[in-house]
Design a protein around this motif. Structure first.
Motif, PDB file in Angstrom:
ATOM      1  N   ARG A 123       0.821  -1.209   0.000  1.00 63.90           N
ATOM      2  CA  ARG A 123       0.000   0.000   0.000  1.00 63.90           C
ATOM      3  C   ARG A 123       0.853   1.256   0.000  1.00 63.90           C
ATOM      4  NH1 ARG A 123      -3.826  -1.015   4.949  1.00 63.90           N
ATOM      5  NH2 ARG A 123      -2.006  -2.176   5.484  1.00 63.90           N
ATOM      6  N   ALA A 140       2.239   1.815  -3.422  1.00 60.47           N
ATOM      7  CA  ALA A 140       1.187   2.304  -4.314  1.00 60.47           C
ATOM      8  C   ALA A 140       0.948   3.795  -4.075  1.00 60.47           C
ATOM      9  CB  ALA A 140      -0.097   1.515  -4.097  1.00 60.47           C
ATOM     10  N   LEU A 141       0.944   4.208  -2.813  1.00 61.49           N
ATOM     11  CA  LEU A 141       0.775   5.627  -2.511  1.00 61.49           C
ATOM     12  C   LEU A 141       1.930   6.455  -3.054  1.00 61.49           C
ATOM     13  CD1 LEU A 141      -0.593   5.551   1.148  1.00 61.49           C
ATOM     14  CD2 LEU A 141      -1.800   6.278  -0.892  1.00 61.49           C
ATOM     15  N   GLN A 142       3.150   5.954  -2.910  1.00 58.70           N
ATOM     16  CA  GLN A 142       4.308   6.677  -3.434  1.00 58.70           C
ATOM     17  C   GLN A 142       4.238   6.780  -4.948  1.00 58.70           C
ATOM     18  OE1 GLN A 142       7.659   4.505  -1.896  1.00 58.70           O
ATOM     19  NE2 GLN A 142       7.671   5.652   0.048  1.00 58.70           N
ATOM     20  N   ASN A 143       3.820   5.723  -5.608  1.00 63.20           N
ATOM     21  CA  ASN A 143       3.687   5.763  -7.063  1.00 63.20           C
ATOM     22  C   ASN A 143       2.632   6.770  -7.499  1.00 63.20           C
ATOM     23  OD1 ASN A 143       5.671   3.855  -7.426  1.00 63.20           O
ATOM     24  ND2 ASN A 143       4.237   2.129  -7.498  1.00 63.20           N
ATOM     25  N   LYS A 144       1.530   6.843  -6.758  1.00 66.27           N
ATOM     26  CA  LYS A 144       0.488   7.820  -7.079  1.00 66.27           C
ATOM     27  C   LYS A 144       1.020   9.239  -6.952  1.00 66.27           C
ATOM     28  CE  LYS A 144      -3.653   5.231  -5.849  1.00 66.27           C
ATOM     29  NZ  LYS A 144      -4.805   5.178  -4.930  1.00 66.27           N
ATOM     30  N   ARG A 145       1.812   9.453  -5.916  1.00 69.41           N
ATOM     31  CA  ARG A 145       2.378  10.793  -5.721  1.00 69.41           C
ATOM     32  C   ARG A 145       3.292  11.179  -6.868  1.00 69.41           C
ATOM     33  NH1 ARG A 145       4.500  10.799   0.305  1.00 69.41           N
ATOM     34  NH2 ARG A 145       2.527  10.372   1.286  1.00 69.41           N
ATOM     35  N   THR A 146       4.186  10.315  -7.232  1.00 74.08           N
ATOM     36  CA  THR A 146       5.127  10.636  -8.306  1.00 74.08           C
ATOM     37  C   THR A 146       4.389  10.777  -9.630  1.00 74.08           C
ATOM     38  OG1 THR A 146       5.629   8.287  -8.616  1.00 74.08           O
ATOM     39  CG2 THR A 146       7.102   9.564  -7.190  1.00 74.08           C
ATOM     40  N   VAL A 147       3.382   9.972  -9.871  1.00 71.58           N
ATOM     41  CA  VAL A 147       2.604  10.070 -11.104  1.00 71.58           C
ATOM     42  C   VAL A 147       1.782  11.354 -11.077  1.00 71.58           C
ATOM     43  CG1 VAL A 147       0.715   9.032 -12.421  1.00 71.58           C
ATOM     44  CG2 VAL A 147       2.541   7.598 -11.528  1.00 71.58           C
ATOM     45  N   GLY A 148       1.223  11.687  -9.915  1.00 73.60           N
ATOM     46  CA  GLY A 148       0.405  12.895  -9.792  1.00 73.60           C
ATOM     47  C   GLY A 148       1.216  14.155  -9.959  1.00 73.60           C
ATOM     48  N   PRO A 205       3.066  13.742 -14.396  1.00 68.38           N
ATOM     49  CA  PRO A 205       2.453  12.708 -15.231  1.00 68.38           C
ATOM     50  C   PRO A 205       3.081  12.586 -16.610  1.00 68.38           C
ATOM     51  CG  PRO A 205       1.036  14.628 -15.104  1.00 68.38           C
ATOM     52  CD  PRO A 205       2.209  14.867 -14.192  1.00 68.38           C
TER      53      PRO A 205
END
Length: 161
Positions: free
Chosen positions: A17, A20-28, A31
Motif C-alpha cells: 500500500r 502504491a501511494l508513493q507511485n500515485k504521488r510521483t505520477v500525480g 504525469p
C-alpha cells in the motif's frame, strides 16, 4: 495472539500500500515525464546567490549579487497624497453624516424596551388601584382622582431625573 505468519502477511500488505501511494504521488506530480532510477538518484544542484552576505572564499564571491538600491518613492507618495486630499475634500460632509448614527441611543432603547413595557404595565395597574381606593373612600370624584394620580406620577418622574 496472532501467528507470526499473519503478521508478516500484514507487513507485506502494508508495504504494498505504501509503494502504491508513493507511485500515485510521483505520477500525480509529474504525469508527462517518467524519470529513470538514475535521474531520481541524482541530486539537484542548487545555484547559490548571495544577496546580503559577503563570502570570504574567492570562488564564491563571483556569485555575490550587487546591492539593491531602493527606488525613489517620493513621486508616488505625493500623487497618492494629492488624490487622497482631493477625495477627502469632496466627500467630507457626506462621510461625516453617514458615519454618525441618527439616534445615538438606539441600541440602549432596543435592549431596554421589554423591561420598560413590563414596568409601564405595572405602573398602569398601580394607577388604577390608587383610583379605586380613592373612589372607595369617597374622597373625590373620578376626574379629580385621575388628575391627582397623573400629577403624582409626573412629579415622581421629575424627581427621578
Amino acid at each position: 495472539m496472532a501467528a507470526v505468519g499473519s503478521l508478516e502477511e500484514e507487513a507485506l500488505k502494508r508495504r504494498a500500500r505504501l509503494k502504491a501511494l508513493q507511485n500515485k504521488r510521483t505520477v500525480g506530480l509529474e504525469p508527462d515525464s517518467k524519470k529513470s532510477k538514475h535521474e531520481e538518484s541524482e541530486p539537484k544542484r542548487v545555484s547559490l546567490k548571495f544577496r546580503s552576505y559577503k563570502p570570504k572564499d574567492e570562488s564564491l564571491q563571483e556569485k555575490q549579487l550587487p546591492g539593491a538600491k531602493p527606488d525613489s518613492l517620493a513621486a508616488e507618495v505625493e500623487e497618492k497624497i494629492k488624490a487622497a486630499t482631493q477625495d477627502d475634500n469632496k466627500d467630507a460632509e457626506i462621510n461625516l453624516l453617514s458615519l454618525a448614527p441618527k439616534k445615538p441611543d438606539w441600541d440602549l432603547k432596543r435592549d431596554v424596551t421589554k423591561k420598560l413595557e413590563r414596568v409601564e404595565r405595572r405602573t398602569q395597574r398601580a394607577i388604577v388601584d390608587l383610583i379605586r381606593l380613592r373612589l372607595e373612600k369617597g374622597e373625590v370624584n373620578l376626574a379629580e382622582a385621575v388628575l391627582q394620580t397623573q400629577n403624582k406620577k409626573e412629579n415622581d418622574d421629575d424627581d427621578d431625573d
